[in-house]
Design a protein around this motif. Structure first.
Motif, PDB file in Angstrom:
ATOM      1  N   VAL A  40      -1.303   6.172  30.995  1.00 42.10           N
ATOM      2  CA  VAL A  40      -0.863   6.566  29.650  1.00 42.10           C
ATOM      3  C   VAL A  40      -0.628   8.059  29.504  1.00 42.10           C
ATOM      4  CG1 VAL A  40      -1.696   4.633  28.246  1.00 42.10           C
ATOM      5  CG2 VAL A  40      -3.264   6.465  28.824  1.00 42.10           C
ATOM      6  N   VAL A  41      -1.332   8.880  30.280  1.00 45.03           N
ATOM      7  CA  VAL A  41      -1.162  10.321  30.089  1.00 45.03           C
ATOM      8  C   VAL A  41      -0.787  11.061  31.387  1.00 45.03           C
ATOM      9  CG1 VAL A  41      -2.078  12.412  29.039  1.00 45.03           C
ATOM     10  CG2 VAL A  41      -3.038  10.227  28.343  1.00 45.03           C
ATOM     11  N   GLY A  42      -1.703  11.127  32.328  1.00 43.88           N
ATOM     12  CA  GLY A  42      -1.513  12.001  33.497  1.00 43.88           C
ATOM     13  C   GLY A  42      -0.239  11.696  34.276  1.00 43.88           C
ATOM     14  N   THR A  79       8.393  -1.487  32.950  1.00 39.93           N
ATOM     15  CA  THR A  79       9.825  -1.143  32.987  1.00 39.93           C
ATOM     16  C   THR A  79      10.038   0.264  32.437  1.00 39.93           C
ATOM     17  OG1 THR A  79      10.392  -3.462  32.733  1.00 39.93           O
ATOM     18  CG2 THR A  79      12.146  -1.880  32.283  1.00 39.93           C
ATOM     19  N   SER A  80       9.338   0.590  31.335  1.00 46.04           N
ATOM     20  CA  SER A  80       9.461   1.945  30.770  1.00 46.04           C
ATOM     21  C   SER A  80       9.009   2.984  31.792  1.00 46.04           C
ATOM     22  CB  SER A  80       8.597   2.078  29.513  1.00 46.04           C
ATOM     23  OG  SER A  80       8.968   1.126  28.555  1.00 46.04           O
ATOM     24  N   LEU A  81       7.885   2.699  32.427  1.00 41.76           N
ATOM     25  CA  LEU A  81       7.362   3.674  33.402  1.00 41.76           C
ATOM     26  C   LEU A  81       8.277   3.797  34.615  1.00 41.76           C
ATOM     27  CD1 LEU A  81       3.614   2.818  33.062  1.00 41.76           C
ATOM     28  CD2 LEU A  81       4.621   5.085  32.724  1.00 41.76           C
ATOM     29  N   GLY A  82       8.838   2.663  35.036  1.00 43.50           N
ATOM     30  CA  GLY A  82       9.769   2.681  36.167  1.00 43.50           C
ATOM     31  C   GLY A  82      11.017   3.480  35.824  1.00 43.50           C
ATOM     32  N   ARG A  83      11.519   3.285  34.609  1.00 42.11           N
ATOM     33  CA  ARG A  83      12.707   4.035  34.175  1.00 42.11           C
ATOM     34  C   ARG A  83      12.394   5.533  34.118  1.00 42.11           C
ATOM     35  NH1 ARG A  83      17.061   1.178  32.212  1.00 42.11           N
ATOM     36  NH2 ARG A  83      17.711   2.975  30.972  1.00 42.11           N
ATOM     37  N   LEU A  84      11.186   5.843  33.639  1.00 41.23           N
ATOM     38  CA  LEU A  84      10.775   7.250  33.590  1.00 41.23           C
ATOM     39  C   LEU A  84      10.760   7.845  35.006  1.00 41.23           C
ATOM     40  CD1 LEU A  84       9.716   9.360  31.566  1.00 41.23           C
ATOM     41  CD2 LEU A  84       7.405   8.583  32.076  1.00 41.23           C
ATOM     42  N   ALA A  85      10.201   7.083  35.944  1.00 43.38           N
ATOM     43  CA  ALA A  85      10.134   7.555  37.336  1.00 43.38           C
ATOM     44  C   ALA A  85      11.533   7.719  37.916  1.00 43.38           C
ATOM     45  CB  ALA A  85       9.320   6.576  38.183  1.00 43.38           C
ATOM     46  N   ALA A  86      12.455   6.854  37.475  1.00 43.40           N
ATOM     47  CA  ALA A  86      13.827   6.920  38.001  1.00 43.40           C
ATOM     48  C   ALA A  86      14.671   7.951  37.264  1.00 43.40           C
ATOM     49  CB  ALA A  86      14.477   5.543  37.888  1.00 43.40           C
ATOM     50  N   GLY A  87      14.100   8.584  36.242  1.00 44.34           N
ATOM     51  CA  GLY A  87      14.855   9.586  35.478  1.00 44.34           C
ATOM     52  C   GLY A  87      15.869   8.956  34.540  1.00 44.34           C
ATOM     53  N   LEU A  88      15.661   7.667  34.170  1.00 45.81           N
ATOM     54  CA  LEU A  88      16.591   6.986  33.256  1.00 45.81           C
ATOM     55  C   LEU A  88      16.079   7.103  31.824  1.00 45.81           C
ATOM     56  CD1 LEU A  88      17.150   3.750  35.384  1.00 45.81           C
ATOM     57  CD2 LEU A  88      18.801   5.601  34.971  1.00 45.81           C
ATOM     58  N   PRO A  89      16.990   7.014  30.830  1.00 44.44           N
ATOM     59  CA  PRO A  89      16.540   7.124  29.437  1.00 44.44           C
ATOM     60  C   PRO A  89      15.556   6.011  29.089  1.00 44.44           C
ATOM     61  CG  PRO A  89      18.951   7.039  29.589  1.00 44.44           C
ATOM     62  CD  PRO A  89      18.425   6.800  30.956  1.00 44.44           C
ATOM     63  N   THR A  90      14.472   6.361  28.458  1.00 47.66           N
ATOM     64  CA  THR A  90      13.444   5.394  28.071  1.00 47.66           C
ATOM     65  C   THR A  90      12.464   6.085  27.135  1.00 47.66           C
ATOM     66  OG1 THR A  90      11.953   3.715  28.994  1.00 47.66           O
ATOM     67  CG2 THR A  90      11.772   5.901  29.943  1.00 47.66           C
ATOM     68  N   PHE A  91      11.591   5.312  26.484  1.00 48.29           N
ATOM     69  CA  PHE A  91      10.521   5.947  25.714  1.00 48.29           C
ATOM     70  C   PHE A  91       9.380   6.279  26.671  1.00 48.29           C
ATOM     71  CE2 PHE A  91      12.426   3.226  22.301  1.00 48.29           C
ATOM     72  CZ  PHE A  91      12.942   4.278  21.563  1.00 48.29           C
ATOM     73  N   ALA A  92       9.016   7.566  26.727  1.00 48.95           N
ATOM     74  CA  ALA A  92       7.846   7.964  27.513  1.00 48.95           C
ATOM     75  C   ALA A  92       6.611   7.735  26.651  1.00 48.95           C
ATOM     76  CB  ALA A  92       7.951   9.436  27.887  1.00 48.95           C
ATOM     77  N   ALA A 138       3.803  -5.449  29.680  1.00 55.91           N
ATOM     78  CA  ALA A 138       5.009  -5.990  30.317  1.00 55.91           C
ATOM     79  C   ALA A 138       5.699  -6.979  29.377  1.00 55.91           C
ATOM     80  CB  ALA A 138       4.642  -6.674  31.634  1.00 55.91           C
ATOM     81  N   HIS A 139       4.974  -7.467  28.367  1.00 56.90           N
ATOM     82  CA  HIS A 139       5.538  -8.454  27.438  1.00 56.90           C
ATOM     83  C   HIS A 139       6.164  -7.807  26.200  1.00 56.90           C
ATOM     84  CE1 HIS A 139       3.942 -11.874  29.719  1.00 56.90           C
ATOM     85  NE2 HIS A 139       3.046 -10.964  30.098  1.00 56.90           N
ATOM     86  N   ILE A 140       6.165  -6.489  26.140  1.00 52.58           N
ATOM     87  CA  ILE A 140       6.850  -5.793  25.035  1.00 52.58           C
ATOM     88  C   ILE A 140       8.298  -5.561  25.467  1.00 52.58           C
ATOM     89  CG2 ILE A 140       6.939  -3.681  23.642  1.00 52.58           C
ATOM     90  CD1 ILE A 140       3.953  -3.263  24.198  1.00 52.58           C
ATOM     91  N   ASP A 141       9.239  -5.931  24.609  1.00 56.21           N
ATOM     92  CA  ASP A 141      10.652  -5.631  24.873  1.00 56.21           C
ATOM     93  C   ASP A 141      10.779  -4.115  25.104  1.00 56.21           C
ATOM     94  OD1 ASP A 141      13.361  -4.878  24.542  1.00 56.21           O
ATOM     95  OD2 ASP A 141      13.742  -6.607  23.246  1.00 56.21           O
ATOM     96  N   THR A 142      11.373  -3.729  26.219  1.00 54.28           N
ATOM     97  CA  THR A 142      11.436  -2.304  26.591  1.00 54.28           C
ATOM     98  C   THR A 142      12.091  -1.455  25.488  1.00 54.28           C
ATOM     99  OG1 THR A 142      11.524  -2.937  28.889  1.00 54.28           O
ATOM    100  CG2 THR A 142      12.207  -0.698  28.404  1.00 54.28           C
ATOM    101  N   ARG A 143      13.046  -2.045  24.750  1.00 53.75           N
ATOM    102  CA  ARG A 143      13.719  -1.294  23.677  1.00 53.75           C
ATOM    103  C   ARG A 143      12.778  -1.018  22.515  1.00 53.75           C
ATOM    104  NH1 ARG A 143      18.314  -5.662  23.379  1.00 53.75           N
ATOM    105  NH2 ARG A 143      16.389  -6.794  23.679  1.00 53.75           N
ATOM    106  N   LYS A 144      11.675  -1.768  22.433  1.00 51.61           N
ATOM    107  CA  LYS A 144      10.691  -1.576  21.354  1.00 51.61           C
ATOM    108  C   LYS A 144       9.399  -0.934  21.870  1.00 51.61           C
ATOM    109  CE  LYS A 144      12.343  -5.602  18.760  1.00 51.61           C
ATOM    110  NZ  LYS A 144      11.953  -6.738  17.901  1.00 51.61           N
ATOM    111  N   ASP A 145       9.383  -0.583  23.156  1.00 51.22           N
ATOM    112  CA  ASP A 145       8.151  -0.077  23.782  1.00 51.22           C
ATOM    113  C   ASP A 145       8.010   1.418  23.483  1.00 51.22           C
ATOM    114  OD1 ASP A 145       5.914   0.242  25.333  1.00 51.22           O
ATOM    115  OD2 ASP A 145       6.969   0.085  27.260  1.00 51.22           O
ATOM    116  N   VAL A 146       7.711   1.726  22.209  1.00 54.35           N
ATOM    117  CA  VAL A 146       7.776   3.116  21.739  1.00 54.35           C
ATOM    118  C   VAL A 146       6.644   3.994  22.269  1.00 54.35           C
ATOM    119  CG1 VAL A 146       9.182   2.711  19.674  1.00 54.35           C
ATOM    120  CG2 VAL A 146       6.689   2.390  19.549  1.00 54.35           C
ATOM    121  N   ASP A 147       5.646   3.375  22.921  1.00 55.75           N
ATOM    122  CA  ASP A 147       4.619   4.189  23.571  1.00 55.75           C
ATOM    123  C   ASP A 147       4.735   4.077  25.093  1.00 55.75           C
ATOM    124  OD1 ASP A 147       2.666   6.110  23.418  1.00 55.75           O
ATOM    125  OD2 ASP A 147       1.003   4.699  23.211  1.00 55.75           O
ATOM    126  N   GLY A 148       5.910   3.680  25.553  1.00 55.81           N
ATOM    127  CA  GLY A 148       6.191   3.672  26.999  1.00 55.81           C
ATOM    128  C   GLY A 148       5.105   3.051  27.857  1.00 55.81           C
TER     129      GLY A 148
END
Ligand SMILES: NC(=O)c1ccc[n+]([C@@H]2O[C@H](COP(=O)([O-])OP(=O)(O)OC[C@H]3O[C@@H](n4cnc5c(N)ncnc54)[C@H](OP(=O)(O)O)[C@@H]3O)[C@@H](O)[C@H]2O)c1
Length: 277
Positions: free
Chosen positions: A166-168, A122-135, A108-118
């Protein structure tokens, strides 16, 4: 039965990453991936070395940050520092973490724009919402291989075995975002073999050698084996029994040489994407 060649896919992605990294350098940006290593662990050290080698090959700078015996605050402090550092474009935090500390919590302390391993919420929430993000790169590798095989995802029945963050779970979300009908199985699933045998696409991320056999595989199914289980002789085997896959699957990813190399290549692709801003 077709073997899906993860190494060939990774090589394609790596040449694309090399070209992007060269362009960035020419424009004065040195694409940089920071790798935080919070504990001593043989498997982690091996994985970190493989990322470093791939990064060097692609012209991406890797910066490994070792922490000796850290507490949660040491890890989160470093992740915040790297997030604020303009010379760092991608950040990953390796597991295992110190006892009682979860990846979800520290990421949670990684800036989402730099969270290259999702890895962050926030990255996971964006993924769930179908918004652009690093998966997460491993989950993205599953989809990358399916795309390269030109597997029709819309309307396909996909079964994901494993529900880790991280995977499933992210693999299931990515498949759902592409209109597959997705079932997620886990250790409490009853009738696992029956569930799996319904799948046109079977993704396995459990961490048990040879766990999935012929009886779990629908004839002609595409089987993506995420599992990486070290063997006593220093090798690696997947979660899917290769003989079972050969006898039933239409196509499957071998271990080694399937999902693994694509994961690393995508981590680097995400890093150059982050560096482009
Ligand atoms: N190739 C790569 O790049 C890459 C990257 C990451 C991981 N991996 C590999 O992928 C595998 C999974 O990793 P992970 O981090 O997701 O592991 P994990 O966090 O241990 O999760 C394993 C999942 O498998 C489920 N499971 C365990 N026993 C089961 C059973 N008997 N029946 C059905 N489901 C069962 C668990 O269910 P519960 O949730 O109910 O406990 C859990 O959801 C490992 O081999 C790992 O090394 C490979």
């Amino acid at each position: 039965m077709k073997l899906i060649d993860g190494r060939a896919a990774a090589a394609d992605i790596m040449s694309e990453v090399s070209a992007a990294a060269a362009e960035l350098r020419a424009a004065g940006t040195d694409p940089t991936l920071a790798i935080v290593v919070p504990t001593r662990d043989e498997a982690t050290a091996w994985y970190v070395r493989s990322i470093e080698r791939a990064a060097a090959k692609a012209g991406v700078t890797s910066r490994v940050e070792h922490l000796a015996d850290p507490g949660a605050e040491d890890v989160t402090g470093l992740l915040r520092k790297l997030s604020a550092d303009p010379s760092v474009h991608g950040i990953i935090c390796q597991t295992p973490l110190p006892d009682g500390v979860s990846l979800e919590e520290v990421a949670a302390h990684i800036d989402t724009r730099k969270d290259v391993d999702g890895a962050g919420p926030t990255s996971l929430g964006r993924l769930a919402a179908g918004l652009p993000t690093f998966a997460p790169a491993t989950a993205a590798a599953v989809l990358e291989l399916l795309h390269r095989e030109q597997v029709e995802l819309a309307g396909a029945r996909a079964v994901v075995v494993g529900r880790s963050t991280v995977v499933g779970k992210p693999a299931a979300l990515l498949l759902l975002n592409e209109h597959a009908t997705v079932t997620v199985c886990h250790s409490r699933t009853s009738e696992l073999a029956e569930e799996c045998a319904e799948a046109d696409i079977l993704v396995v991320a459990v961490g048990r050698p040879g766990f999935i056999g012929a009886e779990h595989i629908k004839p002609g199914a595409i089987v993506i084996d995420v599992g990486t289980n070290p063997t006593d002789d220093g090798g690696l085997v997947g979660d899917v029994d290769p003989a079972g896959a050969r006898s039933r699957a239409g196509a499957y990813t071998p271990v080694p040489g399937g999902v693994g190399p694509v994961t690393t290549a995508l981590l680097l692709r995400h890093t150059v994407t982050a560096a482009r801003g």
